[in-house]
Design an enzyme around this catalytic site. Structure first.
Site, PDB file in Angstrom:
ATOM      1  CG  ASP A  50      -3.806  -2.475  -0.226  1.00  0.00           C
ATOM      2  OD1 ASP A  50      -4.575  -1.549   0.206  1.00  0.00           O
ATOM      3  OD2 ASP A  50      -4.201  -2.006  -1.268  1.00  0.00           O
ATOM      4  CB  ILE A  51      -3.871  -0.939   5.337  1.00  0.00           C
ATOM      5  CG1 ILE A  51      -3.458   0.257   4.508  1.00  0.00           C
ATOM      6  CG2 ILE A  51      -2.601  -1.328   6.521  1.00  0.00           C
ATOM      7  CD1 ILE A  51      -3.112   1.736   6.031  1.00  0.00           C
TER       8      ILE A  51
ATOM      9  CG  HIS B  84       2.302  -1.655  -5.682  1.00  0.00           C
ATOM     10  ND1 HIS B  84       2.887  -0.258  -5.999  1.00  0.00           N
ATOM     11  CD2 HIS B  84       0.624  -1.491  -5.146  1.00  0.00           C
ATOM     12  CE1 HIS B  84       1.526   0.523  -5.956  1.00  0.00           C
ATOM     13  NE2 HIS B  84       0.662   0.110  -5.430  1.00  0.00           N
TER      14      HIS B  84
HETATM   15  P1  5GP Z   1      -1.207   2.049  -5.889  1.00  0.00           P
HETATM   16  O1  5GP Z   1      -0.261   2.967  -5.865  1.00  0.00           O
HETATM   17  O2  5GP Z   1      -1.282   0.725  -6.789  1.00  0.00           O
HETATM   18  O3  5GP Z   1      -2.674   2.710  -6.460  1.00  0.00           O
HETATM   19  O4  5GP Z   1      -1.875   2.299  -4.805  1.00  0.00           O
HETATM   20  C1  5GP Z   1      -1.186   1.823  -3.241  1.00  0.00           C
HETATM   21  C2  5GP Z   1      -1.749   0.364  -2.361  1.00  0.00           C
HETATM   22  O5  5GP Z   1      -1.124   0.744  -1.378  1.00  0.00           O
HETATM   23  C3  5GP Z   1      -3.211   1.212  -2.336  1.00  0.00           C
HETATM   24  O6  5GP Z   1      -3.988  -0.049  -2.673  1.00  0.00           O
HETATM   25  C4  5GP Z   1      -3.321   1.214  -0.472  1.00  0.00           C
HETATM   26  O7  5GP Z   1      -4.400   0.640   0.124  1.00  0.00           O
HETATM   27  C5  5GP Z   1      -2.044   0.681  -0.175  1.00  0.00           C
HETATM   28  N1  5GP Z   1      -1.654   1.221   0.480  1.00  0.00           N
HETATM   29  C6  5GP Z   1      -0.867   2.999   0.797  1.00  0.00           C
HETATM   30  N2  5GP Z   1      -0.366   2.789   2.200  1.00  0.00           N
HETATM   31  C7  5GP Z   1      -0.631   2.038   2.447  1.00  0.00           C
HETATM   32  C8  5GP Z   1       0.413   1.421   4.075  1.00  0.00           C
HETATM   33  O8  5GP Z   1       1.104   2.092   4.723  1.00  0.00           O
HETATM   34  N3  5GP Z   1       0.352   0.082   4.222  1.00  0.00           N
HETATM   35  C9  5GP Z   1      -0.464  -1.004   3.326  1.00  0.00           C
HETATM   36  N4  5GP Z   1      -0.431  -2.193   3.875  1.00  0.00           N
HETATM   37  N5  5GP Z   1      -0.794  -0.696   2.600  1.00  0.00           N
HETATM   38  C10 5GP Z   1      -0.586   0.588   1.602  1.00  0.00           C
END
Ligand code: 5GP
Length: 143
Positions: free
Chosen positions: A35-36, A104
């Protein structure tokens, strides 16, 4: 109301190789990468390769391979990051906290007495993500 799967979401683009990621684990059905914006050092995401917007859209077969991938990655993250415990998170739709609309699971290593950082608060330096990905890959038995 739920929406359709958007094939241009960030994780779909990572799966197609259009965007980079720090990959730690891959099978024919599952991909895991850093996660970035980690909530703790070593925060890893595990995703199905098959398109699914939320937990409610995934087939039983895909969910089976995904959750086995989560368990495999969780064990490696705990070892690699010398964690005391793990938090596994999974968000569905904006109301549920979802930001990227490809299913995810978050695997977040936890240390006793250390709070998680807020969700999507701060980008980690690339060299930190590279180093943590290497440690996790090593714990998985890879290079
Ligand atoms: P959620 O959709 O479960 O709320 O979180 C999405 C997750 O994806 C977050 O923790 C965010 O930091 C991560 N994220 C967002 N954009 C990117 C990206 O471009 N690359 C990666 N590796 N992680 C990402």
């Amino acid at each position: 109301m739920t929406s359709a799967y958007d094939s241009n979401n960030i994780f779909a683009r990572i799966l197609r190789g259009e965007l980079p990621c720090h990959r730690v684990f891959e099978t024919p059905d599952v991909l895991a990468f850093m996660d970035i914006m980690p909530r703790a050092p070593g925060h890893t995401l595990v995703i199905p390769k098959a398109p699914a917007r939320t937990l409610l859209d995934v087939t039983p077969a895909s969910l089976g391979t995904l959750i086995l991938g989560v368990q495999t990655v969780a064990a490696a993250v705990k070892t690699a990051m010398e964690a005391d415990g793990l938090t596994i998170q999974q968000f569905n739709e904006s109301a549920g906290g979802q930001v990227v609309f490809h299913l995810h699971f978050h695997v977040i290593p936890r240390r006793e007495g250390q709070a998680m950082r807020p969700h999507t608060a701060q980008m980690a330096p690339a060299d930190e993500l590279v180093a943590h990905a290497a440690r996790i890959r090593q714990a998985l038995g890879g290079a």
